[in-house]
Structure formats: structure tokens, C-alpha cells
Scaffold this motif. Sequence first.
Motif, PDB file in Angstrom:
ATOM      1  N   CYS A 113       0.833  -1.207   0.000  1.00 52.05           N
ATOM      2  CA  CYS A 113       0.000   0.000   0.000  1.00 52.05           C
ATOM      3  C   CYS A 113       0.866   1.256   0.000  1.00 52.05           C
ATOM      4  O   CYS A 113       0.607   2.203  -0.759  1.00 52.05           O
ATOM      5  CB  CYS A 113      -0.927   0.023   1.206  1.00 52.05           C
ATOM      6  N   LEU A 114       1.880   1.286   0.863  1.00 54.79           N
ATOM      7  CA  LEU A 114       2.751   2.457   0.937  1.00 54.79           C
ATOM      8  C   LEU A 114       3.508   2.663  -0.367  1.00 54.79           C
ATOM      9  O   LEU A 114       3.694   3.790  -0.828  1.00 54.79           O
ATOM     10  CB  LEU A 114       3.718   2.323   2.114  1.00 54.79           C
ATOM     11  N   GLU A 115       3.937   1.573  -0.991  1.00 57.39           N
ATOM     12  CA  GLU A 115       4.613   1.689  -2.284  1.00 57.39           C
ATOM     13  C   GLU A 115       3.654   2.212  -3.345  1.00 57.39           C
ATOM     14  O   GLU A 115       3.999   3.069  -4.155  1.00 57.39           O
ATOM     15  CB  GLU A 115       5.181   0.334  -2.702  1.00 57.39           C
ATOM     16  N   ALA A 118       3.156   5.895  -2.826  1.00 58.51           N
ATOM     17  CA  ALA A 118       4.338   6.625  -3.299  1.00 58.51           C
ATOM     18  C   ALA A 118       4.317   6.761  -4.818  1.00 58.51           C
ATOM     19  O   ALA A 118       4.614   7.836  -5.354  1.00 58.51           O
ATOM     20  CB  ALA A 118       5.608   5.920  -2.835  1.00 58.51           C
ATOM     21  N   ILE A 119       3.946   5.715  -5.513  1.00 65.62           N
ATOM     22  CA  ILE A 119       3.875   5.758  -6.975  1.00 65.62           C
ATOM     23  C   ILE A 119       2.766   6.707  -7.422  1.00 65.62           C
ATOM     24  O   ILE A 119       2.947   7.509  -8.340  1.00 65.62           O
ATOM     25  CB  ILE A 119       3.654   4.340  -7.547  1.00 65.62           C
ATOM     26  N   ARG A 120       1.620   6.644  -6.748  1.00 67.30           N
ATOM     27  CA  ARG A 120       0.476   7.486  -7.101  1.00 67.30           C
ATOM     28  C   ARG A 120       0.811   8.968  -6.997  1.00 67.30           C
ATOM     29  O   ARG A 120       0.363   9.779  -7.802  1.00 67.30           O
ATOM     30  CB  ARG A 120      -0.707   7.160  -6.188  1.00 67.30           C
ATOM     31  N   PHE A 121       1.610   9.329  -6.009  1.00 61.35           N
ATOM     32  CA  PHE A 121       1.947  10.734  -5.793  1.00 61.35           C
ATOM     33  C   PHE A 121       3.327  11.098  -6.354  1.00 61.35           C
ATOM     34  O   PHE A 121       3.882  12.132  -5.997  1.00 61.35           O
ATOM     35  CB  PHE A 121       1.852  11.075  -4.302  1.00 61.35           C
ATOM     36  N   HIS A 122       3.874  10.239  -7.202  1.00 56.13           N
ATOM     37  CA  HIS A 122       5.138  10.486  -7.898  1.00 56.13           C
ATOM     38  C   HIS A 122       6.281  10.776  -6.925  1.00 56.13           C
ATOM     39  O   HIS A 122       7.091  11.672  -7.143  1.00 56.13           O
ATOM     40  CB  HIS A 122       4.993  11.634  -8.899  1.00 56.13           C
ATOM     41  N   LEU A 123       6.341  10.014  -5.848  1.00 56.49           N
ATOM     42  CA  LEU A 123       7.429  10.145  -4.882  1.00 56.49           C
ATOM     43  C   LEU A 123       8.553   9.197  -5.275  1.00 56.49           C
ATOM     44  O   LEU A 123       8.343   8.224  -5.990  1.00 56.49           O
ATOM     45  CB  LEU A 123       6.923   9.830  -3.471  1.00 56.49           C
ATOM     46  N   PHE A 140       9.258  -0.905   7.460  1.00 54.02           N
ATOM     47  CA  PHE A 140       8.456   0.311   7.365  1.00 54.02           C
ATOM     48  C   PHE A 140       9.300   1.559   7.554  1.00 54.02           C
ATOM     49  O   PHE A 140       8.893   2.647   7.154  1.00 54.02           O
ATOM     50  CB  PHE A 140       7.320   0.283   8.398  1.00 54.02           C
ATOM     51  N   GLY A 141      10.465   1.421   8.164  1.00 60.91           N
ATOM     52  CA  GLY A 141      11.348   2.556   8.389  1.00 60.91           C
ATOM     53  C   GLY A 141      11.744   3.253   7.109  1.00 60.91           C
ATOM     54  O   GLY A 141      11.979   4.465   7.101  1.00 60.91           O
ATOM     55  N   ARG A 142      11.809   2.520   6.019  1.00 58.37           N
ATOM     56  CA  ARG A 142      12.156   3.125   4.731  1.00 58.37           C
ATOM     57  C   ARG A 142      11.078   4.091   4.261  1.00 58.37           C
ATOM     58  O   ARG A 142      11.363   5.021   3.526  1.00 58.37           O
ATOM     59  CB  ARG A 142      12.351   2.032   3.691  1.00 58.37           C
ATOM     60  N   TYR A 143       9.842   3.866   4.649  1.00 54.88           N
ATOM     61  CA  TYR A 143       8.729   4.706   4.207  1.00 54.88           C
ATOM     62  C   TYR A 143       8.362   5.797   5.209  1.00 54.88           C
ATOM     63  O   TYR A 143       8.045   6.906   4.812  1.00 54.88           O
ATOM     64  CB  TYR A 143       7.487   3.843   3.956  1.00 54.88           C
ATOM     65  N   VAL A 155      -0.471   3.772   9.383  1.00 54.63           N
ATOM     66  CA  VAL A 155      -1.932   3.632   9.363  1.00 54.63           C
ATOM     67  C   VAL A 155      -2.608   4.786   8.623  1.00 54.63           C
ATOM     68  O   VAL A 155      -3.503   4.571   7.805  1.00 54.63           O
ATOM     69  CB  VAL A 155      -2.479   3.513  10.806  1.00 54.63           C
ATOM     70  N   ARG A 156      -2.186   6.013   8.896  1.00 52.04           N
ATOM     71  CA  ARG A 156      -2.881   7.177   8.347  1.00 52.04           C
ATOM     72  C   ARG A 156      -2.977   7.179   6.821  1.00 52.04           C
ATOM     73  O   ARG A 156      -4.060   7.332   6.267  1.00 52.04           O
ATOM     74  CB  ARG A 156      -2.230   8.454   8.858  1.00 52.04           C
ATOM     75  N   PRO A 157      -1.866   7.045   6.078  1.00 55.70           N
ATOM     76  CA  PRO A 157      -2.016   7.062   4.618  1.00 55.70           C
ATOM     77  C   PRO A 157      -2.786   5.863   4.071  1.00 55.70           C
ATOM     78  O   PRO A 157      -3.509   5.987   3.086  1.00 55.70           O
ATOM     79  CB  PRO A 157      -0.577   7.087   4.100  1.00 55.70           C
ATOM     80  N   VAL A 158      -2.650   4.711   4.711  1.00 53.74           N
ATOM     81  CA  VAL A 158      -3.369   3.528   4.235  1.00 53.74           C
ATOM     82  C   VAL A 158      -4.879   3.725   4.423  1.00 53.74           C
ATOM     83  O   VAL A 158      -5.671   3.447   3.519  1.00 53.74           O
ATOM     84  CB  VAL A 158      -2.863   2.253   4.944  1.00 53.74           C
ATOM     85  N   VAL A 159      -5.279   4.239   5.568  1.00 51.74           N
ATOM     86  CA  VAL A 159      -6.705   4.484   5.829  1.00 51.74           C
ATOM     87  C   VAL A 159      -7.236   5.572   4.910  1.00 51.74           C
ATOM     88  O   VAL A 159      -8.297   5.416   4.304  1.00 51.74           O
ATOM     89  CB  VAL A 159      -6.933   4.866   7.311  1.00 51.74           C
ATOM     90  N   ASN A 160      -6.511   6.676   4.794  1.00 50.11           N
ATOM     91  CA  ASN A 160      -6.982   7.797   3.987  1.00 50.11           C
ATOM     92  C   ASN A 160      -6.985   7.504   2.493  1.00 50.11           C
ATOM     93  O   ASN A 160      -7.613   8.220   1.730  1.00 50.11           O
ATOM     94  CB  ASN A 160      -6.168   9.050   4.281  1.00 50.11           C
ATOM     95  N   SER A 161      -6.310   6.457   2.081  1.00 50.36           N
ATOM     96  CA  SER A 161      -6.326   6.044   0.676  1.00 50.36           C
ATOM     97  C   SER A 161      -7.360   4.949   0.411  1.00 50.36           C
ATOM     98  O   SER A 161      -7.367   4.351  -0.654  1.00 50.36           O
ATOM     99  CB  SER A 161      -4.943   5.539   0.255  1.00 50.36           C
ATOM    100  N   LYS A 162      -8.196   4.680   1.409  1.00 46.73           N
ATOM    101  CA  LYS A 162      -9.236   3.643   1.313  1.00 46.73           C
ATOM    102  C   LYS A 162      -8.641   2.254   1.084  1.00 46.73           C
ATOM    103  O   LYS A 162      -9.226   1.427   0.409  1.00 46.73           O
ATOM    104  CB  LYS A 162     -10.235   3.963   0.202  1.00 46.73           C
ATOM    105  N   LEU A 163      -7.479   1.984   1.640  1.00 43.46           N
ATOM    106  CA  LEU A 163      -6.841   0.689   1.454  1.00 43.46           C
ATOM    107  C   LEU A 163      -6.845  -0.145   2.732  1.00 43.46           C
ATOM    108  O   LEU A 163      -6.302  -1.235   2.744  1.00 43.46           O
ATOM    109  CB  LEU A 163      -5.392   0.890   0.966  1.00 43.46           C
ATOM    110  N   TRP A 164      -7.430   0.376   3.810  1.00 44.22           N
ATOM    111  CA  TRP A 164      -7.444  -0.347   5.078  1.00 44.22           C
ATOM    112  C   TRP A 164      -8.369  -1.542   4.976  1.00 44.22           C
ATOM    113  O   TRP A 164      -9.507  -1.427   4.525  1.00 44.22           O
ATOM    114  CB  TRP A 164      -7.900   0.564   6.207  1.00 44.22           C
ATOM    115  N   VAL A 165      -7.890  -2.691   5.394  1.00 46.36           N
ATOM    116  CA  VAL A 165      -8.673  -3.917   5.370  1.00 46.36           C
ATOM    117  C   VAL A 165      -9.175  -4.192   6.775  1.00 46.36           C
ATOM    118  O   VAL A 165      -8.397  -4.249   7.723  1.00 46.36           O
ATOM    119  CB  VAL A 165      -7.815  -5.107   4.868  1.00 46.36           C
ATOM    120  N   HIS A 166     -10.472  -4.343   6.900  1.00 46.30           N
ATOM    121  CA  HIS A 166     -11.057  -4.675   8.203  1.00 46.30           C
ATOM    122  C   HIS A 166     -10.859  -6.164   8.433  1.00 46.30           C
ATOM    123  O   HIS A 166     -11.278  -6.986   7.631  1.00 46.30           O
ATOM    124  CB  HIS A 166     -12.540  -4.332   8.223  1.00 46.30           C
TER     125      HIS A 166
END
Length: 176
Positions: A113-115, A118-123, A140-143, A155-166
Motif C-alpha cells: 500500500c505504501l509503495e 508513493a507511486i500514485r503521488f510520484h514520490l 516500514f522505516g524506509r517509508y 496507518v494514516r495514509p493507508v486508511v486515507n487512501s481507502k486501502l485499510w482492510v477490516h
Amino acid sequence: MRRSPAFFVRCAEIVPSPCCIASLAVIGSRKRKLVHASGEKSVLVIRRLRCTACRKIHHELPDCIVPYKRYESECVENVIASEPTEVDVAADNSTLYRWRGWFCSMATYWLGCLESIAIRFHLDAVKEPSAPSQAAHHKFGRYVGDADGWLARVVRPVVNSKLWVHTRSAFLSEAL
């Protein structure tokens, strides 16, 4: 509210809907219990927000909360990052064991998700280290860095990107 003190949570920034980037309107609030490492409980009052375009309801969670967890994120982070004998959280051993299993089962997904974010926002792409890390949370330290609060920063970017799995492990039973 009169029985126990409550803390009101309100974000200072204007956050768009994670579904369709439209604006969010406040439609009310709800109580959310939070357990600290000492075992002390507090009550947070979090806002309920409705998307003005798609009409979906969202809850405004502070960084100290991991969705669907009762303990604050610092407690969960300490359990994940520490050896079992070093943990100082007022929780049953079965709960601590379950948190570790939950984290290990979700770590690869969250890294993906973090990768993806990063790709979506051209990081800049994060490079793999030459030596394999010893623990799952080190990746996770790399991100998000390895300073305290790294779980909240995952947690924050994963949740705010609608990628959080319940994960409904408490509600699902496996047939024997």
C-alpha cells in the motif's frame, strides 16, 4: 458525558473525502473508548462526517487510534517492536500474541500500500536494503522512519487512501 470526562477530537486541517475527494460535512459525533498502556481508559468523542458527493459516512480518527483496535497505537507499536519479555502494556498475553500475528499477516500488504501511494503521488521509490532486516516492522522505516509513532504514520495514509482492510478474526470461525 457527565459520568466520565471525554476528550473531543477535531482535526485542524480540512480533509477531503477519501472516497471521491469531495468535501465532508459534520453530521454528529460518537464516543470511542481508548485504553492506554497503563490500563487506564479514556473516552474520545470523534466526529462523524458525511461526504457531500457520495453520501458515505466517515469517522475522524486521531493518530493515536488504530482502526478497530481498543488500545492506543503506541501500545500496539510497543508490542510489535519489543521482545515478549520487554512489553509493558496492561493486556492479556493472548491479546499481545494476537496483535503480533495481526501485524505479521498485514505487514506485506501495508508495504505494498505504501509503495502504491508513493507511486500514485510520484514520490521517489524506496530502495531495498542490501542486508535483510531482522524484524517485520523494520521494513516500514524506509517509508515512515523508525522513530516512535511509526505505526501511526503507516496507518494514516493507508486508511486515507481507502486501502485499510477490516480484519474480522473475532467474528469468523473456522470449521473443523
